[in-house]
Design a protein around this motif. Structure first.
Motif, PDB file in Angstrom:
ATOM      1  N   CYS A 151      21.719  -3.736 -25.446  1.00 54.13           N
ATOM      2  CA  CYS A 151      22.556  -2.740 -26.128  1.00 54.13           C
ATOM      3  C   CYS A 151      23.145  -3.319 -27.411  1.00 54.13           C
ATOM      4  CB  CYS A 151      23.670  -2.258 -25.198  1.00 54.13           C
ATOM      5  SG  CYS A 151      23.075  -1.237 -23.833  1.00 54.13           S
ATOM      6  N   PHE A 152      23.599  -4.573 -27.351  1.00 55.91           N
ATOM      7  CA  PHE A 152      24.149  -5.216 -28.547  1.00 55.91           C
ATOM      8  C   PHE A 152      23.061  -5.385 -29.610  1.00 55.91           C
ATOM      9  CE2 PHE A 152      24.845  -9.174 -30.948  1.00 55.91           C
ATOM     10  CZ  PHE A 152      26.033  -8.848 -31.590  1.00 55.91           C
ATOM     11  N   ALA A 153      21.878  -5.821 -29.196  1.00 55.89           N
ATOM     12  CA  ALA A 153      20.770  -6.004 -30.145  1.00 55.89           C
ATOM     13  C   ALA A 153      20.394  -4.685 -30.813  1.00 55.89           C
ATOM     14  CB  ALA A 153      19.561  -6.609 -29.433  1.00 55.89           C
ATOM     15  N   MET A 154      20.424  -3.583 -30.060  1.00 61.04           N
ATOM     16  CA  MET A 154      20.080  -2.286 -30.631  1.00 61.04           C
ATOM     17  C   MET A 154      21.168  -1.759 -31.565  1.00 61.04           C
ATOM     18  SD  MET A 154      17.111  -1.443 -30.067  1.00 61.04           S
ATOM     19  CE  MET A 154      17.366   0.094 -30.927  1.00 61.04           C
ATOM     20  N   VAL A 155      22.426  -2.048 -31.249  1.00 61.67           N
ATOM     21  CA  VAL A 155      23.512  -1.640 -32.153  1.00 61.67           C
ATOM     22  C   VAL A 155      23.350  -2.325 -33.503  1.00 61.67           C
ATOM     23  CG1 VAL A 155      25.995  -1.839 -32.576  1.00 61.67           C
ATOM     24  CG2 VAL A 155      25.167  -1.031 -30.359  1.00 61.67           C
ATOM     25  N   VAL A 156      23.021  -3.609 -33.480  1.00 61.17           N
ATOM     26  CA  VAL A 156      22.803  -4.350 -34.728  1.00 61.17           C
ATOM     27  C   VAL A 156      21.614  -3.782 -35.487  1.00 61.17           C
ATOM     28  CG1 VAL A 156      22.211  -6.607 -35.715  1.00 61.17           C
ATOM     29  CG2 VAL A 156      23.829  -6.467 -33.814  1.00 61.17           C
ATOM     30  N   LEU A 157      20.513  -3.509 -34.770  1.00 63.35           N
ATOM     31  CA  LEU A 157      19.313  -2.988 -35.424  1.00 63.35           C
ATOM     32  C   LEU A 157      19.568  -1.622 -36.052  1.00 63.35           C
ATOM     33  CD1 LEU A 157      16.317  -3.342 -36.043  1.00 63.35           C
ATOM     34  CD2 LEU A 157      15.801  -2.314 -33.825  1.00 63.35           C
ATOM     35  N   LEU A 158      20.251  -0.748 -35.349  1.00 55.74           N
ATOM     36  CA  LEU A 158      20.518   0.587 -35.880  1.00 55.74           C
ATOM     37  C   LEU A 158      21.522   0.543 -37.035  1.00 55.74           C
ATOM     38  CD1 LEU A 158      20.645   2.787 -32.655  1.00 55.74           C
ATOM     39  CD2 LEU A 158      18.822   2.610 -34.342  1.00 55.74           C
ATOM     40  N   SER A 159      22.435  -0.419 -36.992  1.00 56.03           N
ATOM     41  CA  SER A 159      23.366  -0.555 -38.116  1.00 56.03           C
ATOM     42  C   SER A 159      22.643  -1.006 -39.379  1.00 56.03           C
ATOM     43  CB  SER A 159      24.469  -1.550 -37.760  1.00 56.03           C
ATOM     44  OG  SER A 159      23.951  -2.870 -37.626  1.00 56.03           O
ATOM     45  N   LEU A 160      21.512  -1.689 -39.221  1.00 50.94           N
ATOM     46  CA  LEU A 160      20.698  -2.088 -40.372  1.00 50.94           C
ATOM     47  C   LEU A 160      19.759  -0.957 -40.813  1.00 50.94           C
ATOM     48  CD1 LEU A 160      19.656  -5.696 -39.229  1.00 50.94           C
ATOM     49  CD2 LEU A 160      21.369  -5.118 -40.960  1.00 50.94           C
ATOM     50  N   THR A 161      19.317  -0.148 -39.858  1.00 53.48           N
ATOM     51  CA  THR A 161      18.313   0.880 -40.131  1.00 53.48           C
ATOM     52  C   THR A 161      18.914   2.184 -40.669  1.00 53.48           C
ATOM     53  OG1 THR A 161      16.959  -0.032 -38.337  1.00 53.48           O
ATOM     54  CG2 THR A 161      16.386   2.159 -39.145  1.00 53.48           C
ATOM     55  N   ASN A 190      12.158  -6.215 -45.338  1.00 50.93           N
ATOM     56  CA  ASN A 190      11.763  -7.506 -44.769  1.00 50.93           C
ATOM     57  C   ASN A 190      12.806  -8.043 -43.793  1.00 50.93           C
ATOM     58  OD1 ASN A 190       9.369  -7.531 -46.204  1.00 50.93           O
ATOM     59  ND2 ASN A 190      10.234  -8.640 -47.950  1.00 50.93           N
ATOM     60  N   ALA A 191      14.088  -7.897 -44.137  1.00 48.31           N
ATOM     61  CA  ALA A 191      15.158  -8.423 -43.276  1.00 48.31           C
ATOM     62  C   ALA A 191      15.175  -7.690 -41.932  1.00 48.31           C
ATOM     63  CB  ALA A 191      16.506  -8.286 -43.983  1.00 48.31           C
ATOM     64  N   ILE A 192      15.000  -6.376 -41.981  1.00 47.90           N
ATOM     65  CA  ILE A 192      14.997  -5.588 -40.740  1.00 47.90           C
ATOM     66  C   ILE A 192      13.779  -5.933 -39.891  1.00 47.90           C
ATOM     67  CG2 ILE A 192      14.899  -3.262 -39.786  1.00 47.90           C
ATOM     68  CD1 ILE A 192      16.378  -2.277 -42.246  1.00 47.90           C
ATOM     69  N   ASN A 193      12.613  -6.053 -40.540  1.00 46.58           N
ATOM     70  CA  ASN A 193      11.401  -6.418 -39.804  1.00 46.58           C
ATOM     71  C   ASN A 193      11.530  -7.790 -39.154  1.00 46.58           C
ATOM     72  OD1 ASN A 193       9.999  -4.050 -40.392  1.00 46.58           O
ATOM     73  ND2 ASN A 193       9.230  -4.846 -42.346  1.00 46.58           N
ATOM     74  N   LEU A 194      12.138  -8.730 -39.872  1.00 44.01           N
ATOM     75  CA  LEU A 194      12.328 -10.072 -39.330  1.00 44.01           C
ATOM     76  C   LEU A 194      13.263 -10.037 -38.131  1.00 44.01           C
ATOM     77  CD1 LEU A 194      11.855 -13.120 -39.521  1.00 44.01           C
ATOM     78  CD2 LEU A 194      13.794 -13.234 -41.123  1.00 44.01           C
TER      79      LEU A 194
END
Length: 336
Positions: A151-161, A190-194
């Protein structure tokens, strides 16, 4: 060119025009969803209401079944609406909500299966020390970890996306996923993909290393143990291995499809395989564990820890009935 302020919805183009057959597909998918909900809820209730099932493996199974409900609910109601619709669109907020549900479901599923393999390792290799090693505090910590980290990893990813400026709104799938949205972005991603690669492969390889290590130790015990030890270990581990392979197959295709061009694969096959990891585990896991779990089939009857129960069909924790036979093998192989 469109930017993020102009994109209020995404169009899903993988849906086919099936005419009147859409009502048949609707009934089939609705039936599958009802079965998934009923089967998983039933097993959750059985585990919660039977105090004799308040053991580590059943608590991990309960977490697994809750995740099956969570993942299937993030997909099936959406599919049912889209099947009956003539225009296959989804609002941006709902798309991101579905992304969160789908990806966190996948990570929780894999981490939960890894922790279940660790529990089997302790039960088979350290039967006499199992209760002191697998305490309630440790169980709560492991279950919390399997849910909080994804859940934490997805919150970070969605905040970037979510702040990305988008140059399109076409998604070539039947549901939303992160990579499909990121590919629509105008600026460099690139940062999001990484970050996505690191989060994905750290989860996969971390869990995979734990699974390989625990099963290697279990195999060593089975190789040198008595016949009863091998039978009980195989009976205990078979549902878990089947569940693990079933989920890994679907998840592997979905990861490959999101990262590579799969246009050479027939469209219907692509759709089926992309839905596999979201539909088949919630569908088959309750069946697998109901068949392989003697105690749950008997409404919470637990197996004694003596050798007189040699003919009893064991469930996930029943391998501990062979503890007297395992002491020599475990001290030789599992302690190394």
């Amino acid at each position: 060119m469109m930017n993020s302020t102009q994109v209020s919805y995404f169009t899903l183009t993988a849906y086919l025009d099936t005419g009147v057959l859409k009502y048949l597909y609707f009934i089939i998918i609705m039936s599958l969803y009802i079965f998934i909900v009923c089967a998983n809820v039933l097993l959750i209730v059985v585990i919660c209401l039977n105090r004799s099932l308040h053991e580590p493996m059943y608590l991990f199974l309960c977490s697994l079944f809750v995740n099956e409900l969570y993942g299937s609910t993030g997909l099936f109601p959406f599919l049912l609406v889209q099947i009956l619709s003539d225009i296959h669109t989804v609002s941006v907020p709902f798309c991101f909500l579905q992304i969160f549900c789908v990806h966190s479901y996948g990570a929780v599923e894999y981490l939960n299966l890894a922790i279940m393999s660790y529990d089997r390792y302790l039960a088979i290799c350290y039967p006499l020390q199992y209760n002191t090693r697998m305490t309630f505090k440790k169980i709560a910590m492991l279950i919390a970890l399997t849910w909080l980290y994804p859940c934490f990893a997805m919150v970070v990813l969605l905040s970037l996306t979510s702040p990305l400026q988008l140059c399109g709104n076409i998604i070539y799938k039947v549901y939303c996923d992160t990579h499909s949205v990121v590919k629509l972005a105008c600026p460099s991603t690139n940062a999001i993909n990484l970050y996505g690669l690191i989060a994905t492969f750290s989860t996969i390889f971390g869990a995979l290393l734990l699974i390989l290590y625990t099963y290697m130790k279990i195999l060593l015990v089975c190789a040198s143990g008595c016949k009863q030890t091998r039978q009980k270990a195989v009976s205990t581990c078979t549902p878990h291995l089947a569940s693990l392979l079933n989920f890994s197959f679907g998840a592997s295709f979905e990861i490959l499809q999101s990262r590579f061009n799969m246009s050479s694969v027939p469209n219907m096959l692509r759709i089926f395989l992309s839905l596999y990891f979201l539909t088949c585990p919630p569908l088959f896991n309750p069946v697998l564990y109901e068949i392989g779990n003697g105690e749950a089939e008997r409404g919470g009857m637990t197996c004694s820890k003596g050798p007189s129960n040699a003919g009893f069909k064991p469930g996930p924790t029943a391998v501990r009935t062979c503890s007297l036979y395992l002491q020599g093998a475990c001290s030789t192989h599992c302690a190394t």
